[in-house]
Write a protein that holds these residues in place. Structure first.
Motif, PDB file in Angstrom:
ATOM      1  N   GLN A 193       3.947  13.370  10.215  1.00 44.78           N
ATOM      2  CA  GLN A 193       4.239  12.881   8.861  1.00 44.78           C
ATOM      3  C   GLN A 193       5.640  13.321   8.428  1.00 44.78           C
ATOM      4  O   GLN A 193       6.112  14.374   8.854  1.00 44.78           O
ATOM      5  N   PRO A 194       6.284  12.521   7.566  1.00 45.48           N
ATOM      6  CA  PRO A 194       7.672  12.842   7.197  1.00 45.48           C
ATOM      7  C   PRO A 194       7.820  14.176   6.466  1.00 45.48           C
ATOM      8  O   PRO A 194       8.894  14.769   6.490  1.00 45.48           O
ATOM      9  N   ASP A 195       6.761  14.665   5.812  1.00 42.26           N
ATOM     10  CA  ASP A 195       6.860  15.935   5.079  1.00 42.26           C
ATOM     11  C   ASP A 195       6.371  17.130   5.906  1.00 42.26           C
ATOM     12  O   ASP A 195       6.230  18.233   5.377  1.00 42.26           O
ATOM     13  N   ALA A 196       6.155  16.926   7.209  1.00 38.83           N
ATOM     14  CA  ALA A 196       5.651  18.032   8.055  1.00 38.83           C
ATOM     15  C   ALA A 196       6.659  19.176   8.088  1.00 38.83           C
ATOM     16  O   ALA A 196       7.875  18.943   8.122  1.00 38.83           O
ATOM     17  N   GLN A 197       6.141  20.384   8.067  1.00 38.54           N
ATOM     18  CA  GLN A 197       6.977  21.591   8.149  1.00 38.54           C
ATOM     19  C   GLN A 197       6.722  22.236   9.510  1.00 38.54           C
ATOM     20  O   GLN A 197       5.603  22.147  10.022  1.00 38.54           O
ATOM     21  N   PRO A 198       7.697  22.949  10.044  1.00 34.94           N
ATOM     22  CA  PRO A 198       7.425  23.672  11.293  1.00 34.94           C
ATOM     23  C   PRO A 198       6.355  24.736  11.058  1.00 34.94           C
ATOM     24  O   PRO A 198       6.360  25.364   9.994  1.00 34.94           O
ATOM     25  N   VAL A 199       5.415  24.898  12.001  1.00 37.78           N
ATOM     26  CA  VAL A 199       4.353  25.923  11.790  1.00 37.78           C
ATOM     27  C   VAL A 199       4.546  27.116  12.713  1.00 37.78           C
ATOM     28  O   VAL A 199       5.218  27.050  13.714  1.00 37.78           O
TER      29      VAL A 199
ATOM     30  N   LEU B 212       3.937   8.670   0.513  1.00 39.49           N
ATOM     31  CA  LEU B 212       4.677   9.384  -0.528  1.00 39.49           C
ATOM     32  C   LEU B 212       4.185  10.826  -0.558  1.00 39.49           C
ATOM     33  O   LEU B 212       3.018  11.092  -0.903  1.00 39.49           O
ATOM     34  N   ALA B 213       5.062  11.734  -0.192  1.00 33.61           N
ATOM     35  CA  ALA B 213       4.648  13.139  -0.048  1.00 33.61           C
ATOM     36  C   ALA B 213       4.510  13.817  -1.410  1.00 33.61           C
ATOM     37  O   ALA B 213       5.360  13.660  -2.290  1.00 33.61           O
ATOM     38  N   VAL B 214       3.425  14.553  -1.560  1.00 36.05           N
ATOM     39  CA  VAL B 214       3.181  15.391  -2.747  1.00 36.05           C
ATOM     40  C   VAL B 214       3.069  16.807  -2.211  1.00 36.05           C
ATOM     41  O   VAL B 214       2.104  17.133  -1.509  1.00 36.05           O
ATOM     42  N   HIS B 215       4.066  17.645  -2.508  1.00 36.67           N
ATOM     43  CA  HIS B 215       4.035  19.000  -1.944  1.00 36.67           C
ATOM     44  C   HIS B 215       3.069  19.863  -2.776  1.00 36.67           C
ATOM     45  O   HIS B 215       3.293  20.085  -3.959  1.00 36.67           O
ATOM     46  N   LEU B 216       2.023  20.342  -2.113  1.00 34.92           N
ATOM     47  CA  LEU B 216       0.947  21.035  -2.857  1.00 34.92           C
ATOM     48  C   LEU B 216       1.329  22.455  -3.284  1.00 34.92           C
ATOM     49  O   LEU B 216       0.617  23.061  -4.085  1.00 34.92           O
ATOM     50  N   LEU B 217       2.446  22.983  -2.749  1.00 35.14           N
ATOM     51  CA  LEU B 217       2.817  24.367  -3.076  1.00 35.14           C
ATOM     52  C   LEU B 217       4.162  24.451  -3.807  1.00 35.14           C
ATOM     53  O   LEU B 217       4.346  25.321  -4.661  1.00 35.14           O
ATOM     54  N   LYS B 218       5.084  23.529  -3.470  1.00 36.73           N
ATOM     55  CA  LYS B 218       6.426  23.585  -4.062  1.00 36.73           C
ATOM     56  C   LYS B 218       6.363  23.359  -5.576  1.00 36.73           C
ATOM     57  O   LYS B 218       5.542  22.579  -6.047  1.00 36.73           O
ATOM     58  N   ASP B 219       7.210  24.039  -6.312  1.00 36.59           N
ATOM     59  CA  ASP B 219       7.297  23.919  -7.780  1.00 36.59           C
ATOM     60  C   ASP B 219       5.939  24.189  -8.441  1.00 36.59           C
ATOM     61  O   ASP B 219       5.591  23.547  -9.439  1.00 36.59           O
ATOM     62  N   GLY B 220       5.161  25.073  -7.864  1.00 33.69           N
ATOM     63  CA  GLY B 220       3.834  25.363  -8.430  1.00 33.69           C
ATOM     64  C   GLY B 220       2.810  24.280  -8.106  1.00 33.69           C
ATOM     65  O   GLY B 220       1.689  24.307  -8.618  1.00 33.69           O
ATOM     66  N   GLY B 221       3.199  23.329  -7.267  1.00 34.41           N
ATOM     67  CA  GLY B 221       2.268  22.256  -6.874  1.00 34.41           C
ATOM     68  C   GLY B 221       2.638  20.950  -7.560  1.00 34.41           C
ATOM     69  O   GLY B 221       2.419  20.799  -8.764  1.00 34.41           O
ATOM     70  N   GLN B 222       3.214  20.021  -6.767  1.00 34.61           N
ATOM     71  CA  GLN B 222       3.651  18.747  -7.376  1.00 34.61           C
ATOM     72  C   GLN B 222       2.470  17.882  -7.816  1.00 34.61           C
ATOM     73  O   GLN B 222       2.639  16.933  -8.560  1.00 34.61           O
ATOM     74  N   GLN B 223       1.254  18.251  -7.354  1.00 38.19           N
ATOM     75  CA  GLN B 223       0.065  17.494  -7.773  1.00 38.19           C
ATOM     76  C   GLN B 223      -0.250  17.700  -9.266  1.00 38.19           C
ATOM     77  O   GLN B 223      -1.035  16.956  -9.842  1.00 38.19           O
TER      78      GLN B 223
ATOM     79  N   LEU C 293       0.836  -1.205   0.000  1.00 39.14           N
ATOM     80  CA  LEU C 293       0.000   0.000   0.000  1.00 39.14           C
ATOM     81  C   LEU C 293       0.869   1.252   0.000  1.00 39.14           C
ATOM     82  O   LEU C 293       1.822   1.358   0.777  1.00 39.14           O
ATOM     83  N   LYS C 294       0.509   2.178  -0.884  1.00 41.13           N
ATOM     84  CA  LYS C 294       1.233   3.447  -0.965  1.00 41.13           C
ATOM     85  C   LYS C 294       0.207   4.567  -0.932  1.00 41.13           C
ATOM     86  O   LYS C 294      -0.739   4.568  -1.740  1.00 41.13           O
ATOM     87  N   LEU C 295       0.402   5.522  -0.041  1.00 43.43           N
ATOM     88  CA  LEU C 295      -0.514   6.662   0.023  1.00 43.43           C
ATOM     89  C   LEU C 295       0.220   7.921  -0.411  1.00 43.43           C
ATOM     90  O   LEU C 295       1.198   8.326   0.213  1.00 43.43           O
ATOM     91  N   HIS C 296      -0.283   8.529  -1.490  1.00 44.03           N
ATOM     92  CA  HIS C 296       0.244   9.830  -1.903  1.00 44.03           C
ATOM     93  C   HIS C 296      -0.548  10.885  -1.134  1.00 44.03           C
ATOM     94  O   HIS C 296      -1.786  10.930  -1.246  1.00 44.03           O
ATOM     95  N   GLY C 297       0.157  11.700  -0.373  1.00 42.22           N
ATOM     96  CA  GLY C 297      -0.560  12.683   0.443  1.00 42.22           C
ATOM     97  C   GLY C 297       0.304  13.874   0.774  1.00 42.22           C
ATOM     98  O   GLY C 297       1.468  13.975   0.341  1.00 42.22           O
ATOM     99  N   TYR C 298      -0.276  14.774   1.514  1.00 44.33           N
ATOM    100  CA  TYR C 298       0.420  15.977   1.970  1.00 44.33           C
ATOM    101  C   TYR C 298       0.103  16.103   3.450  1.00 44.33           C
ATOM    102  O   TYR C 298      -1.048  15.882   3.855  1.00 44.33           O
ATOM    103  N   TRP C 299       1.108  16.466   4.243  1.00 45.53           N
ATOM    104  CA  TRP C 299       0.983  16.371   5.706  1.00 45.53           C
ATOM    105  C   TRP C 299      -0.250  17.069   6.256  1.00 45.53           C
ATOM    106  O   TRP C 299      -0.945  16.542   7.112  1.00 45.53           O
ATOM    107  N   ARG C 300      -0.563  18.301   5.746  1.00 52.36           N
ATOM    108  CA  ARG C 300      -1.723  18.950   6.356  1.00 52.36           C
ATOM    109  C   ARG C 300      -2.945  19.021   5.445  1.00 52.36           C
ATOM    110  O   ARG C 300      -3.857  19.817   5.675  1.00 52.36           O
ATOM    111  N   SER C 301      -2.947  18.161   4.426  1.00 46.81           N
ATOM    112  CA  SER C 301      -4.157  18.010   3.612  1.00 46.81           C
ATOM    113  C   SER C 301      -5.183  17.219   4.427  1.00 46.81           C
ATOM    114  O   SER C 301      -4.904  16.105   4.877  1.00 46.81           O
ATOM    115  N   SER C 302      -6.374  17.803   4.591  1.00 47.21           N
ATOM    116  CA  SER C 302      -7.382  17.118   5.412  1.00 47.21           C
ATOM    117  C   SER C 302      -7.850  15.831   4.743  1.00 47.21           C
ATOM    118  O   SER C 302      -8.122  14.834   5.416  1.00 47.21           O
TER     119      SER C 302
END
Ligand SMILES: N[C@@H](CCC(=O)N[C@@H](CS)C(=O)NCC(=O)O)C(=O)O
Length: 219
Positions: free
Chosen positions: A213-219, A32-43, A4-13
């Motif tokens: 989550q491994p892709d969590a950023q400090p808030v 598997l982290a998908v950064h929703l903002l980096k590079d214009g959105g990896q999604q 099982l592989k979950l593509h997600g983003y740490w604070r995506s509800s």
């Protein structure tokens, strides 16, 4: 279901909902982290859109025992599928009316609230319409949370529907986190806040939290 592989983003509800359900069902998965903002959105990359044409997270991928590769997006469909494949421990009540109530409460968040605060929606409000995207999102959160607070009065026990965790709780907890991010005061929703605290005592909810989550950023 293997690999099982979950593509997600740490604070995506929506990703968070899928994480709770996977932990709840005791299904190990690779995140598997998908950064929703980096590079214009990896999604929006071609590779990710091939998995999820809506360019949204989450997407769940896995392999069947016969080697078939499978994928599923839309967190409600993922929750429903996991519930069918791994019925125990359950995330829906056995009574048909209460099952519908759990789905109703979940849809109030899924259909009635989250789409109005989605990243692509708030970015468009901010950048194209030059309006206050946080005020917009806060408004729709308050509208939805007031309705949820009223609706759960009929069914709430320790959780949204009686004393067993259901889809309604899986949807509620990430939504309250989102509401706080938009500056919403949660005092007017004491039942929802009490249920959130009860859910956060459970290991599956704890493991799914954004800051774990491994892709969590400090808030
Ligand atoms: N209905 C979808 C919603 C998915 C969704 O909106 N995901 C958000 C994060 S919570 C997203 O990927 N946003 C990226 C974007 O808007 O570009 C589901 O439940 O899976």
């Amino acid at each position: 279901m293997k690999n099982l592989k979950l593509h997600g983003y740490w604070r995506s509800s929506a990703s968070w909902r899928a994480r709770i359900a996977l932990h709840w069902k005791g299904l190990p998965f690779e995140y598997l982290a998908v950064h929703l903002l980096k590079d214009g959105g990896q999604q929006f990359t071609e590779a990710y859109r091939a998995k999820n044409p809506m360019a949204r997270v989450p997407t769940l991928e896995w392999t069947e025992a016969d080697g078939q590769a499978r994928k599923l997006s839309e967190s409600m469909a993922i929750l429903e599928y996991l519930e069918e494949r791994v019925p125990s421990p359950a995330l829906l009540p056995t009574d048909a009316y209460l099952r519908a109530k759990a789905r109703m409460l979940a849809e109030m968040v899924n259909a009635g609230m989250q789409p109005l605060q989605n990243t692509s929606v708030t970015l468009r409000i901010k950048n194209e319409l030059k309006a206050d995207e946080k005020a917009w999102a806060a408004h729709w959160n308050m509208h939805g949370l007031a309705a949820l607070e009223a609706a759960v009065q009929e069914t709430a026990g320790r959780y949204c529907v009686g004393d067993a965790v259901s889809f309604a709780d899986v949807l509620l907890v990430p939504q309250l986190y989102g509401a706080r991010r938009f500056g919403v005061d949660l005092k007017p929703y004491p039942t929802l806040s009490r249920i959130e605290a009860a859910c956060n005592e459970l290991p599956a909810f704890q493991a799914a939290q954004p800051d774990r989550q491994p892709d969590a950023q400090p808030v």
